[in-house]
Design a protein around this motif. Structure first.
Motif, short mmCIF file in Angstrom:
data_model
loop_
_atom_site.label_atom_id
_atom_site.label_comp_id
_atom_site.label_asym_id
_atom_site.label_seq_id
_atom_site.Cartn_x
_atom_site.Cartn_y
_atom_site.Cartn_z
N UNK A 96 -4.08 -2.95 17.11
CA UNK A 96 -3.51 -2.30 18.31
C UNK A 96 -2.00 -2.45 18.38
N UNK A 97 -1.36 -2.61 17.22
CA UNK A 97 0.11 -2.72 17.16
C UNK A 97 0.72 -1.62 16.30
N UNK A 98 -0.09 -0.66 15.86
CA UNK A 98 0.42 0.44 15.05
C UNK A 98 0.47 0.20 13.56
N UNK A 99 -0.06 -0.93 13.11
CA UNK A 99 0.00 -1.25 11.68
C UNK A 99 -0.87 -0.30 10.86
N UNK A 100 -2.08 -0.04 11.33
CA UNK A 100 -2.96 0.90 10.63
C UNK A 100 -2.31 2.28 10.56
N UNK A 101 -1.71 2.72 11.64
CA UNK A 101 -1.03 4.02 11.66
C UNK A 101 0.11 4.06 10.66
N UNK A 102 0.88 2.98 10.59
CA UNK A 102 1.98 2.92 9.64
C UNK A 102 1.48 2.98 8.20
N UNK A 103 0.39 2.28 7.93
CA UNK A 103 -0.19 2.31 6.58
C UNK A 103 -0.69 3.71 6.23
N UNK A 104 -1.37 4.36 7.16
CA UNK A 104 -1.90 5.70 6.90
C UNK A 104 -0.76 6.67 6.65
N UNK A 105 0.25 6.65 7.50
CA UNK A 105 1.39 7.55 7.33
C UNK A 105 2.07 7.32 5.98
N UNK A 106 2.29 6.06 5.63
CA UNK A 106 2.92 5.72 4.35
C UNK A 106 2.06 6.20 3.17
N UNK A 107 0.75 5.97 3.25
CA UNK A 107 -0.14 6.38 2.16
C UNK A 107 -0.17 7.89 1.99
#
Length: 177
Positions: A96-107
């Protein structure tokens, strides 16, 4: 939260396994074997080292992981290359801190830069659309198993990449072992 995103290295594997186990420990729809899936994919020809990303904290400790691996979309003997997004993991204390979103965007950015055209995901129907995913059935692309239409999704990394594509997604054998 500032994180660093990079391709995983062999020395990360054990810590990534712990992140993955903890990330899925409370998931109702999980069979608790996602870490084993990652092991199998790494040993398969579907593995793309540059698209297996780890998120690390300021102490360079893994706190998240994402894997894109090769799949094909098959229709009447024709095969189109694509990628599968699975699994995405973030340690519970960092969710819930945006880490998953950052990983998806980067990937997705890295995959596009590497020339890949599309990505398939089986996931939460309210989460993945913000990354451009929509039901794969929009292109007449189907899963090789029964799954609700709204959770089996695809996205184009380049415009119209799936325009003339249809068929059944064929996952690596790593997914069925």
């Amino acid at each position: 939260m500032h994180i660093h995103k990079r391709p995983e290295q062999p020395e990360d594997y054990l810590q990534i396994e712990e992140v993955v186990k903890s990330a899925f420990s409370q998931e109702k729809l999980s069979d608790q074997t996602e870490h084993l899936l990652i092991h199998r994919i790494r040993k398969s020809d579907a593995y793309i080292p540059d698209l297996s990303l780890v998120a690390t904290d300021q102490n360079n400790q893994p706190i998240g992981h994402l894997l894109l691996s090769k799949v094909t979309i098959v229709h009447q003997g024709q095969e189109v290359d694509s990628l599968a997004l699975a699994p995405v993991s973030v340690a519970p204390e960092h969710q819930k801190k945006g880490i998953g979103s950052q990983l998806i965007t980067e990937a997705l950015t890295r995959a596009k830069e590497m020339g890949y055209q599309s990505v398939i995901v089986l996931g939460h129907e309210h989460y993945y659309p913000k990354f451009g995913f929509k039901p794969a059935s929009s292109w007449n692309i189907r899963a090789p198993f029964d799954v609700p239409d709204d959770v089996f999704m695809a996205t184009e990394l380049t415009e119209n990449a799936l325009h003339d594509v249809q068929g059944v997604v064929h996952y690596s054998e790593a997914f069925s072992s």
